[in-house]
Write an enzyme that holds these catalytic residues in place. Structure first.
Site, PDB file in Angstrom:
ATOM      1  N   GLY A  45     -95.359 -49.896  80.662  1.00 58.21           N
ATOM      2  CA  GLY A  45     -96.736 -49.640  80.295  1.00 58.21           C
ATOM      3  C   GLY A  45     -97.354 -50.667  79.376  1.00 58.21           C
ATOM      4  CG  ASP A  46     -98.073 -53.299  76.001  1.00 56.72           C
ATOM      5  OD1 ASP A  46     -98.058 -54.529  75.889  1.00 56.72           O
ATOM      6  OD2 ASP A  46     -98.932 -52.573  75.443  1.00 56.72           O
TER       7      ASP A  46
END
Length: 509
Positions: free
Chosen positions: A299-300
């Site tokens: 997610g990053d």
């Protein structure tokens, strides 16, 4: 065993026959051509030594990639890494009362096992086997000379109640919890001042059960920075391989101020949306590191190389350097596949990023920094990158203005220089290049060579530049910005830049 005595002539010849048989290019009927007879050995030792040395180097050459790669073991650079030693003592988690039912808390079982292994350091250490099952635990520490081995079907589950997670001081090169002032939560699996640590297995899993953490973070219910899944600090000779890391509360794998680290054959997973700051791997003030053969979808940032934040990182003064990242498949829908920064105040240098496939991502490879960071990013090599459905392919950004507090020096300008991009290919890319230097932070000595990226946007300025100096060698697609000098393949200047400081940054595309 290593034999240190000098062999006799006949022993020497027998050894050379055995050595020749190891070469995949020599079949049995060729041995006479390469290995002299015993009589020849006994009477022509000097000539034989020269022949055998030549043969030895030839074998190394054959074992390379068709170039002189086989001889690179004699170059000074990253230290040679040995395979992990088999430990003389082995334990099962169940020996210490572990229960893998997904309900029983196994923290004390892990702690008892680590204590037992810590007493065996002078004897070579020990291995802790985690059998198939779901092993719920609060955070625990590792020890030196330890192997943590996760069997197929073994899952270490991090308890999702923050009251079980210890608080730790801020990292000295950050001076501040990354999300809140003051202390931060520790990691699920942690270690400090360690040597010779292995985490491996038959693709067992370490699961941080981060869903509760992500929800509380979004709702602003946490008073401290979330903890990583695995964090090793101030340590050396670390190998992490052949496991799956998933759903970390925060950054997934965080080596901090470590050296001689190998991370390979890892699968790192988190939801690509609604899992904030779940970076895959964050080398932080580390040196002599290899990251290879991994699949990362998080997610990053997939990988983010760091070295401290503003004045705290400048004071701590530990760069990230001598890092090789290769053979990765990465997906990052909200950030970048491979990043450097933005916390890079201790400096980042001598990094090679090669053979990387980045798909379905917002950005592919990115360098991010800002005024106040200080430090440098230099001697960075990108080679053989493939972009598949990416919004922006190559990014250098110099206004990433997140700061721990107001104590930074706004005139601490980072230095960005000596950055090369070779063999960049792909399709469905909206903006292939966006290099956004500034008058205070120009980007110097950037090189592009062998680039062909299929684009989805037909506007004019899709190779975007501002305050950048460098060159393009040969023909690339799409056409480069006017800030860069053009050279042909023979190194002859074809067209000098019209203005290195002009800007055609367009955030609408």
């Amino acid at each position: 065993m290593v034999e240190t005595s000098t062999p006799t002539s006949s022993q020497s010849c027998r050894w050379r026959r055995w050595w020749a048989s190891l070469s995949p290019s020599n079949h049995h009927h060729h041995h006479r051509r390469w290995v002299p007879s015993a009589t020849f050995c006994s009477t022509h030792k000097t000539l034989l030594t020269a022949v055998c040395l030549a043969f030895f180097f030839t074998v190394l050459y054959w074992q390379g990639d068709g170039t002189a790669a086989g001889l690179l073991i004699f170059r000074r650079g990253l230290p040679l890494r040995q395979l992990p030693k088999l430990r003389p003592f082995t334990f099962n988690l169940t020996d210490f009362g572990g229960v893998g039912d997904g309900v029983t808390l196994n923290t004390e079982a892990f702690e008892r096992a680590v204590i037992a292994i810590s007493r065996l350091g002078k004897k070579g250490g020990g291995q802790l086997n985690v059998p198939p099952g779901n092993w719920l635990t609060a955070p625990f520490n590792l020890t030196s000379h330890m192997t943590l081995f996760l069997a197929e079907g073994a899952v270490i589950l991090g308890i999702d109640d923050e009251k079980y997670w210890p608080l730790m001081p801020p990292l000295p090169s950050y001076g501040y919890g990354r999300e809140h002032p003051g202390p931060r939560y520790g990691s699920l699996i942690h270690g400090q001042h360690l040597k010779d640590v292995v985490i491996t297995g038959h693709n067992g899993t370490i699961n941080g059960q981060g869903q509760t953490w992500w929800k509380k973070y979004r709702q602003k219910l946490l008073n401290h920075t979330r903890g990583p899944l695995v964090q090793i600090m101030w340590s050396s000779d670390i190998l992490i391989s052949n496991i799956t890391l998933r759903d970390s509360p925060f950054w997934t794998l965080h080596p901090y101020d470590c050296e001689n680290v190998t991370l390979k054959n890892l699968t790192i997973l988190a939801p690509v949306f609604q899992a904030p700051n779940t970076d895959g791997i964050d080398p932080d003030s580390c040196k002599d590191m290899v990251i290879e053969d991994c699949y990362i979808s998080v997610g990053d940032d997939g990988v983010a190389i760091k070295s401290g934040w503003d004045q705290y990182g400048i004071t701590y003064g530990k760069p990230s350097k001598n890092i090789l990242i290769r053979n990765l498949i990465v997906r990052s829908n909200v950030s970048a596949g491979i990043s450097i920064g933005s916390e890079m105040s201790g400096g980042v240098s001598n990094v090679t990023i090669e053979n990387i496939h980045i798909w379905n991502s917002r950005r592919a490879v990115r360098i991010k920094t800002a005024a106040g960071r200080g430090g440098y990013v230099r001697d960075i090599t990108y080679r053989n990158l493939t972009f598949d459905t990416v919004r922006v392919g190559i990014v250098i950004k110099t206004d990433y203005n997140e700061h721990p507090d107001g104590g930074f020096d706004p005139k601490a300008f980072p230095v960005l220089e000596n950055i090369s991009y070779t063999s960049i290919h792909g399709e469905a890319v909206r903006v292939p290049v966006r290099i956004q230097g500034s008058a205070e932070i120009p980007v110097r000595n950037v090189t592009f060579r062998d680039m062909s990226v299929g684009i989805t946007n037909k506007k004019k300025h899709i190779f975007q530049c501002a305050f950048v100096q460098g060159r393009v060698i040969g023909t690339i697609f799409p056409a480069p910005c006017d800030n860069l000098d053009l050279y042909d393949e023979q190194g002859n200047l074809v067209r000098p830049s019209t203005s290195q400081n002009s800007s055609d940054i367009d955030y609408d595309i």
